[in-house]
Write a protein that holds these residues in place. Structure first.
Motif, PDB file in Angstrom:
ATOM      1  N   ALA A  91       0.904  -1.084   0.127  1.00 24.08           N
ATOM      2  CA  ALA A  91      -0.037  -0.038   0.162  1.00 24.08           C
ATOM      3  C   ALA A  91       0.810   1.245  -0.058  1.00 24.08           C
ATOM      4  O   ALA A  91       0.200   2.254  -0.493  1.00 24.08           O
ATOM      5  N   VAL A  92       2.104   1.379   0.217  1.00 25.59           N
ATOM      6  CA  VAL A  92       2.790   2.358   0.301  1.00 25.59           C
ATOM      7  C   VAL A  92       4.123   2.455  -0.396  1.00 25.59           C
ATOM      8  O   VAL A  92       4.757   3.531  -0.434  1.00 25.59           O
ATOM      9  N   MET A  93       4.453   1.256  -0.830  1.00 31.69           N
ATOM     10  CA  MET A  93       5.719   1.124  -1.888  1.00 31.69           C
ATOM     11  C   MET A  93       5.260   1.650  -3.196  1.00 31.69           C
ATOM     12  O   MET A  93       4.014   1.613  -3.725  1.00 31.69           O
ATOM     13  N   GLU A  94       6.214   2.398  -3.684  1.00 33.13           N
ATOM     14  CA  GLU A  94       6.169   2.886  -5.381  1.00 33.13           C
ATOM     15  C   GLU A  94       6.531   1.854  -6.260  1.00 33.13           C
ATOM     16  O   GLU A  94       6.023   1.943  -7.425  1.00 33.13           O
ATOM     17  N   ARG A  95       7.614   1.233  -6.052  1.00 32.13           N
ATOM     18  CA  ARG A  95       8.122   0.395  -7.050  1.00 32.13           C
ATOM     19  C   ARG A  95       8.271  -0.950  -6.140  1.00 32.13           C
ATOM     20  O   ARG A  95       8.917  -1.037  -5.013  1.00 32.13           O
ATOM     21  N   GLU A  96       8.138  -2.000  -6.936  1.00 33.70           N
ATOM     22  CA  GLU A  96       8.669  -3.355  -6.278  1.00 33.70           C
ATOM     23  C   GLU A  96       9.626  -3.740  -6.692  1.00 33.70           C
ATOM     24  O   GLU A  96      10.529  -3.615  -7.819  1.00 33.70           O
ATOM     25  N   VAL A  97      10.749  -4.539  -5.738  1.00 32.90           N
ATOM     26  CA  VAL A  97      11.738  -4.863  -6.115  1.00 32.90           C
ATOM     27  C   VAL A  97      11.826  -6.738  -5.829  1.00 32.90           C
ATOM     28  O   VAL A  97      11.920  -7.246  -4.914  1.00 32.90           O
ATOM     29  N   PRO A  98      11.063  -7.478  -6.709  1.00 31.87           N
ATOM     30  CA  PRO A  98      10.679  -8.716  -6.638  1.00 31.87           C
ATOM     31  C   PRO A  98      11.596  -9.803  -6.492  1.00 31.87           C
ATOM     32  O   PRO A  98      11.591 -10.841  -5.851  1.00 31.87           O
ATOM     33  N   GLY A  99      12.892  -9.509  -7.079  1.00 32.90           N
ATOM     34  CA  GLY A  99      13.849 -10.507  -6.891  1.00 32.90           C
ATOM     35  C   GLY A  99      14.415 -10.790  -5.637  1.00 32.90           C
ATOM     36  O   GLY A  99      14.815 -11.896  -5.283  1.00 32.90           O
ATOM     37  N   VAL A 100      14.421  -9.861  -4.600  1.00 36.90           N
ATOM     38  CA  VAL A 100      14.741 -10.146  -3.116  1.00 36.90           C
ATOM     39  C   VAL A 100      13.879 -10.986  -2.677  1.00 36.90           C
ATOM     40  O   VAL A 100      14.348 -11.783  -1.782  1.00 36.90           O
ATOM     41  N   ALA A 101      12.653 -10.749  -2.588  1.00 36.75           N
ATOM     42  CA  ALA A 101      11.649 -11.604  -1.900  1.00 36.75           C
ATOM     43  C   ALA A 101      11.784 -13.260  -2.627  1.00 36.75           C
ATOM     44  O   ALA A 101      11.647 -14.188  -1.838  1.00 36.75           O
ATOM     45  N   GLU A 102      11.980 -13.189  -3.892  1.00 38.88           N
ATOM     46  CA  GLU A 102      12.334 -14.464  -4.532  1.00 38.88           C
ATOM     47  C   GLU A 102      13.382 -15.133  -4.091  1.00 38.88           C
ATOM     48  O   GLU A 102      13.541 -16.453  -4.011  1.00 38.88           O
TER      49      GLU A 102
END
Length: 163
Positions: free
Chosen positions: A86-97
């Protein structure tokens, strides 16, 4: 030195019924990235409270990195990923992956973790699981890339070479 916020999301921790060992696990790993704790909070598993804290840490405190712990499972009160999204503007999906992949080497239950990673302004937010062991495993899986990511986010890394 990177200014880091630790946000522990735990009803029991917030009520003082449980020691925050996950936040301590994060704290112990920060020297490896030249990070220091500039803000630390324990909040209940309430979406609005988590959102408000993340906004404060990013916008008012201008922290470089916010690491949350807890609230990433399938329980009905596990809302940390939704609050972060809800607060982030851009995702960094590789980190969670990468964190899930590292956890999957230890347990099949890693498939049930819903952590996300994203950016708000110049603050990078990463959700970590709630157990101290999982926090350590997940954070160690991405720790080596955090300084470069933070430098890039802050505008301190120039053009990348071709090749």
């Amino acid at each position: 030195m990177w200014r880091v916020g630790i946000l522990t999301v735990s009803d029991k921790g917030w009520r003082g019924e449980r020691e925050d060992r996950s936040g301590e696990a994060i704290r112990k790993l920060l020297p490896r990235i030249n990070g220091h704790v500039a803000a630390y909070e324990i909040v209940p598993d309430e979406r609005e409270t988590i959102v408000a804290c993340l906004i404060r840490m990013a916008d008012q405190q201008a922290l470089d990195l916010v690491l949350t712990t807890g609230g990433t499972g399938l329980g009905p009160r596990d809302v940390t990923p939704e609050a972060t999204q809800a607060v982030m503007e851009r995702e960094v999906p590789g980190v969670a992956e990468a964190m899930r992949r590292a956890s999957l080497e230890k347990t099949r239950f890693a498939l049930l973790s819903r952590q996300v990673s994203g950016i708000r302004g110049k603050t990078w937010m990463i959700n970590l699981p709630g157990s101290p062991k999982a926090v350590q495993e997940c954070l160690e899986a991405v720790l080596d890339i955090l300084p470069h990511g933070l430098e890039t986010l802050q505008g301190h890394v120039g053009e990348h070479g071709q090749g």
